[in-house]
Motif scaffolding. Structure first.
Motif, PDB file in Angstrom:
ATOM      1  N   GLY A  18      36.990 -14.477 -33.685  1.00 39.01           N
ATOM      2  CA  GLY A  18      37.877 -15.598 -33.365  1.00 39.01           C
ATOM      3  C   GLY A  18      38.292 -15.680 -31.821  1.00 39.01           C
ATOM      4  N   CYS A  19      38.447 -14.314 -31.242  1.00 42.75           N
ATOM      5  CA  CYS A  19      38.436 -14.177 -29.811  1.00 42.75           C
ATOM      6  C   CYS A  19      37.567 -14.568 -29.107  1.00 42.75           C
ATOM      7  CB  CYS A  19      39.066 -12.780 -29.720  1.00 42.75           C
ATOM      8  SG  CYS A  19      40.933 -12.560 -29.761  1.00 42.75           S
ATOM      9  N   ALA A  20      36.205 -14.444 -29.480  1.00 41.56           N
ATOM     10  CA  ALA A  20      35.055 -14.707 -28.786  1.00 41.56           C
ATOM     11  C   ALA A  20      35.227 -16.167 -28.790  1.00 41.56           C
ATOM     12  CB  ALA A  20      33.981 -14.189 -29.432  1.00 41.56           C
ATOM     13  N   GLY A  21      35.560 -16.931 -29.950  1.00 48.41           N
ATOM     14  CA  GLY A  21      35.686 -18.505 -29.935  1.00 48.41           C
ATOM     15  C   GLY A  21      36.735 -18.978 -28.774  1.00 48.41           C
ATOM     16  N   SER A  22      37.802 -18.377 -28.891  1.00 49.87           N
ATOM     17  CA  SER A  22      38.714 -18.817 -28.018  1.00 49.87           C
ATOM     18  C   SER A  22      38.382 -18.620 -26.556  1.00 49.87           C
ATOM     19  CB  SER A  22      40.003 -17.904 -28.173  1.00 49.87           C
ATOM     20  OG  SER A  22      40.443 -17.946 -29.476  1.00 49.87           O
TER      21      SER A  22
END
Length: 293
Positions: free
Chosen positions: A257-261
């Motif tokens: 999720g953080c990579a996506g953000s």
């Protein structure tokens, strides 16, 4: 219910390798799946396992695409498996995979597999084999087939993780996909004795005997082809390193999720590729793994 954030991650640290470790001690992942129509799905899963810190990765897919897969990822070993007339994994693939379990520390089965794969027969071979049990993550079309293996799931003596989206959850639990919720994830976890990672615009992680984790989501850019293959590889790689299933799932979901953000901010909220997530993972993992002074 607990929010999945950096506070939770720091309370559930990942196992760290010793200074004198080698690639076998860092964890060996066997990633099985793919099809003639989706020949490279396992590349995303395999690289994600490496990015999560696993030391060795083996890719097992339909024999007709195995060589190309191996050439695309020189860091991994590749193996051909029997296929059926639809270009999907055949029943006999389960017997081969069961014989390979003793050479891995975690199995991820399902990325790139479709509804024409003989998933039930493959699972039957894995569950009925007298060989070694290893932590196992099930993804994609294999999840629906698990509806017929409740008892076997409950008696699997290693970690079992499933990563369904709402449609796969509906097939697993015999309900409508609009019912996807934390409560449904908890019901599935209790029924199968497994860690359930239910993926919608937000994610719930339920495991027997633990409070459910909630991750609000990494943004709509993650709703793209191959994104789930990356998540499956991250969680499997962390399990191969020795992380407990809830810890591996929590870290995997957060990293994904953080990579996506981060990509949404740098590239744009839509249009980045699942493969672009991979390079973000090591730095994110290191930043949280090292406590603040």
């Amino acid at each position: 219910m607990i929010v999945l954030d950096q506070t939770w991650l720091r309370l559930h640290p990942l196992p760290q390798p010793e200074a004198d470790t080698d690639k076998n001690k860092r964890g060996r992942v066997l990633a099985a799946g793919g099809a003639e129509t989706v020949p490279a799905a396992l590349l995303l899963t395999g690289e994600a396992a490496f990015r999560a810190g696993a030391g060795k990765v083996q890719l097992a897919t339909v024999e007709s695409v195995q060589l190309g897969l191996g050439l695309r990822m020189p860091e991994a070993a590749s193996f051909g498996l029997p296929s059926n007339d639809y270009g999907e994994l055949a029943a006999e693939a389960g017997v081969v995979l069961a014989g390979m379990l003793e050479r891995c520390d975690a199995l991820v089965l399902g990325p790139g597999m479709g509804s024409d794969a003989e998933s039930g027969e493959i699972l039957g071979s894995l569950f009925s084999g007298a060989g070694q049990h290893v932590p196992m993550l099930l993804d994609a079309a294999v999840i629906a087939a698990m509806a017929n293996f409740v008892t076997q799931a409950q008696t699997w003596n290693e970690a079992l993780v499933m990563t369904p989206h709402p449609g796969e959850m509906a097939a697993l639990m015999g309900c409508d996909e609009t019912q996807a919720s934390a409560r449904l994830a908890e019901a599935a976890s209790d029924k199968f004795g497994a860690t359930i990672v239910l993926k919608t615009s937000e994610t719930w992680i339920a495991t027997p005997g633990a409070a459910t984790l909630h991750y609000p989501g990494g943004g709509p850019g993650l709703a793209t082809g191959g994104s789930g293959d990356v998540l499956a590889g991250l969680i499997a790689g962390l399990m191969a390193r020795g992380a407990e299933p809830m810890t591996a799932a929590g870290w995997g979901v957060w990293l994904h999720g953080c990579a996506g953000s981060m990509l949404a901010k740098r590239v744009g909220p839509l249009g980045f590729m699942a493969s672009e997530l991979l390079a973000e993972i090591p730095a994110l993992m290191a930043a949280v793994s090292v406590p603040n002074d």
